[in-house]
Scaffold this active site. Structure first.
Site, short mmCIF file in Angstrom:
data_model
loop_
_atom_site.label_atom_id
_atom_site.label_comp_id
_atom_site.label_asym_id
_atom_site.label_seq_id
_atom_site.Cartn_x
_atom_site.Cartn_y
_atom_site.Cartn_z
N GLU A 439 0.78 -1.23 0.04
CA GLU A 439 0.06 0.03 0.02
C GLU A 439 0.80 1.21 0.15
O GLU A 439 0.28 2.28 0.32
CB GLU A 439 -0.95 0.07 1.12
CG GLU A 439 -0.65 -0.42 2.34
CD GLU A 439 -1.50 -0.57 3.56
OE1 GLU A 439 -2.76 -0.37 3.32
OE2 GLU A 439 -1.20 -0.95 4.71
N ASP A 463 -4.70 3.15 0.47
CA ASP A 463 -3.37 3.71 0.80
C ASP A 463 -2.57 4.03 -0.32
O ASP A 463 -1.99 5.03 -0.63
CB ASP A 463 -2.65 3.42 1.82
CG ASP A 463 -3.27 3.45 3.29
OD1 ASP A 463 -3.42 4.71 3.51
OD2 ASP A 463 -3.61 2.88 4.08
N CYS A 510 -7.44 -5.74 -1.07
CA CYS A 510 -8.40 -5.61 0.12
C CYS A 510 -8.81 -4.25 0.03
O CYS A 510 -9.63 -3.66 0.90
CB CYS A 510 -8.04 -6.18 1.26
SG CYS A 510 -6.43 -5.47 1.78
C1 PEP Z 1 -5.86 -0.03 2.04
O1 PEP Z 1 -5.39 0.82 2.41
O2 PEP Z 1 -6.28 -0.12 0.69
C2 PEP Z 1 -6.53 -0.79 3.38
C3 PEP Z 1 -7.24 -1.80 3.05
O3 PEP Z 1 -6.20 -0.34 4.50
P1 PEP Z 1 -7.21 0.64 5.31
O4 PEP Z 1 -7.97 1.31 4.39
O5 PEP Z 1 -7.39 0.10 6.48
O6 PEP Z 1 -6.02 1.48 5.52
MG MG Z 2 -4.27 0.91 4.36
#
Ligand code: PEP
Ligand code: MG
Length: 580
Positions: A439, A463, A510
């Site tokens: 990320e 991110d 994700c």
């Molecule tokens: C992302 O950054 O895509 C991620 C799944 O983590 P979060 O949204 O919790 O930062």
């Molecule tokens: Mg993230």
């Protein structure tokens, strides 16, 4: 502002769906306490007032600028009203005089002044003055907000058909929302990947964020429609609008019912290509949605929510209970636990003092960096995860990895923790898989090296996009620049996926991009192995996968990489590449 008139407010879609209900307004709660200020501190108190006034002025100038830009010059008087009130000498002088003459705190002096002005307006029965009275109160509230920080009341009095209208959702609201069902929320600030939006998706309730001034427009008890599909909030809708939305809501419910029928079929294309479709959760309460949605397990469990809104760290035992219980519930599928990802817009009150005071928290001591700085906290979580791995199928992944060295450092702690458990003769899964989230651009560009040493990769596009495009993911002012189809992002995705496959490993995604139906075919064409999405998106994504062909998806990707023009990419995505 007439608060009974029908108003349509445009924001950013935070979570899909339509809700029709009543406004439950969480105004900043201002229990103004009278405090005596010693003579020696009066000057300081007055400068506190001046600071708050200039902060509010700055805020209002920005708003005015936006009004001019978006609505045009003829609407400028709208913004000027607030500024004129703010610059009225009575505010500055009267309040400062009260502070010094009565030796009282700025909050109390300000409230007394506002009350006096409002009372004098109340004597005049005139719509214009009535309007100004509301404006003065609003300006007063804004100054108080700056003077007092964020003291406010919470959600637990709302009814199930309530739409929460607030400036923002605090971490405490987050917990209240898990415990207290509401039908939707609409907030002044935020963007599509802000945690308020992710929360709404997890709870499967519609949400609109980044509405800028919905708290100033909506009144407690107003009728309201939240259209999370288009990012619209309609306060006091007329009968025709209400009727149209009722019909749309019914159709939506019917579609959801149809989609649920896909629960037990595989995420497989018409030409026989299988992908894994898992779900994202933030708490044990969402496991039911995962099971109902037909997801093949959990691809992302955001564990940091266990650390928020509490006064002490969650113990190893408490975490063990939660992890093992979820792992057992999702069997025969697996549970992918992401280690603590605090910082950025997710803060804990204790334990990690450094993250509170940073100027630039998204680039600061967040996530894995924090865990490496506080290994004593990290190890407790790792022990709990490892022990729970004896009870189900658990995978672990580290967030915010910025390169191989950092991954190795965290992996070393993971291996040492296993060793401690072995010595203590505590059971865990010796084959537990360890992954890295990709990320950051630095991790994406070195994904080949990381993939060789990790068991799997998972792409966190929320991110990755923010860091690659230099666009703050929670800032509504730049939300229009947050573009998953930016060529830089597509190239990074292609590189990550190819690099992982060259290392003979699997790669999932994700981030929110995986759950957006607009990107499903392109991600399949790029070769993504696993889509981990909010439970509400599982059936929609499955439907698209089942009506697409992998051959066509690959062709689409080839065409997309054959151009560097953004509009062409968008048009290619619009072309019918799905059957049915
Ligand atoms: C992302 O950054 O895509 C991620 C799944 O983590 P979060 O949204 O919790 O930062
Ligand atoms: Mg993230």
């Amino acid at each position: 502002m007439d608060k009974t008139k029908s108003s349509v407010v445009k924001g950013i879609p935070g979570s899909p769906g339509i809700a029709i209900g009543k406004v439950f307004l969480i105004e900043e709660d201002f229990p103004v306490v009278l405090k005596k200020i010693p003579k020696s501190m009066i000057k300081k108190e007055i400068s506190r007032l001046h600071n708050a006034l200039s902060q509010v002025r700055e805020e209002m100038y920005l708003e005015k600028h936006k009004i001019l830009k978006v609505l045009g010059k003829e609407h400028a008087p709208l913004a000027d009203v607030y500024l004129r009130i703010l610059d009225d000498p009575i505010l500055k002088k009267d309040v400062a005089n009260r502070i010094s003459e009565e030796g009282i705190n700025a909050e109390h002096a300000l409230s007394a002044t506002i009350e006096k002005v409002v009372q004098s307006f109340e004597k005049i029965e005139d719509e214009y003055f009535n309007e100004r009275k509301n404006d003065i109160q609003e300006v007063g509230k804004r100054i108080l907000r700056h003077l007092m920080g964020s003291q406010r009341k919470y959600i637990n009095e709302a009814n199930a058909d309530s739409t929460i209208v607030a400036h923002n959702l605090t971490p405490a609201d987050t917990v209240a929302l898990y415990e207290h069902k509401v039908s939707a929320f609409a907030i002044d600030i935020g963007s599509k990947t802000a945690h308020a939006s992710l929360l709404a998706q997890g709870l499967e309730i519609p949400a609109v964020v980044g509405l800028k001034n919905i708290t100033a427009i909506a009144n407690n008890g107003d009728d309201v429609i939240v259209d999370g599909n288009q990012g619209l909030v309609i306060v006091n809708p007329d009968d025709e609008t209400l009727e149209n939305y009722r019909k749309e809501h019914e159709i939506e419910q019917q579609e959801l019912y149809e989609l649920k029928k896909l629960r037990n079929v595989a995420a497989e294309t018409i030409d026989g290509h299988r992908v894994t479709l898992t779900g994202n959760i933030d708490s044990i309460k969402e496991v039911k949605s995962i099971l109902d949605s037909g997801a093949e397990g959990v691809g992302l469990f955001r564990t940091e929510f266990l650390y928020m809104n509490r006064d002490k760290l969650p113990s190893e035992e408490e975490q063990y209970e939660i992890y093992s219980s979820i792992a057992q519930k999702v069997l025969p599928y697996s549970l992918t636990i992401r280690t603590i990802d605090l910082g950025g817009d997710k803060l804990a009150k204790f334990g990690f003092d450094d993250i509170v005071a940073e100027d630039n928290p998204f680039l600061g001591l967040r996530s894995l960096r924090l865990c490496l700085k506080y290994p004593e906290v990290f190890v407790v979580q790792l022990k709990a995860i490892l022990r729970a791995s004896a009870k189900g199928k658990i995978k672990v992944m580290f967030p915010m990895v910025t390169g191989l060295a950092e991954f190795r450092q965290a992996k070393k702690i993971f291996e040492e923790t296993k060793e401690v458990l072995r010595k203590n003769i505590q059971d865990f899964d010796e084959n537990i898989k360890l992954g890295a989230m990709i990320e950051t651009p630095s991790a994406a560009l070195t994904a080949d090296a990381i993939a060789r040493e990790a068991d799997f990769l998972s792409i966190g596009t929320n991110d990755l996009i923010q860091y690659t495009l230099a666009v703050d993911r929670v800032n509504e002012n730049v939300a229009f620049m947050y573009e998953p189809l930016h060529l830089s992002i597509l190239r990074l995705l292609r590189h990550i996926i190819e690099a992982t496959h060259s290392a003979a490993k699997l790669v999932g995604m994700c981030g929110e991009m995986a759950g957006d139906p607009a990107f499903t075919t392109i991600l399949m064409g790029l070769g993504l192995d696993e889509f981990s999405v909010p439970p509400i998106a599982v059936p929609k994504i499955k439907k698209i996968i089942r009506s697409s062909s992998i051959a066509d998806s690959k062709k689409l990707v080839q065409e997309i990489f054959g151009t560097d023009d953004y509009n062409t990419v968008v048009n290619l995505l619009r072309k019918p590449h799905q059957k049915g």
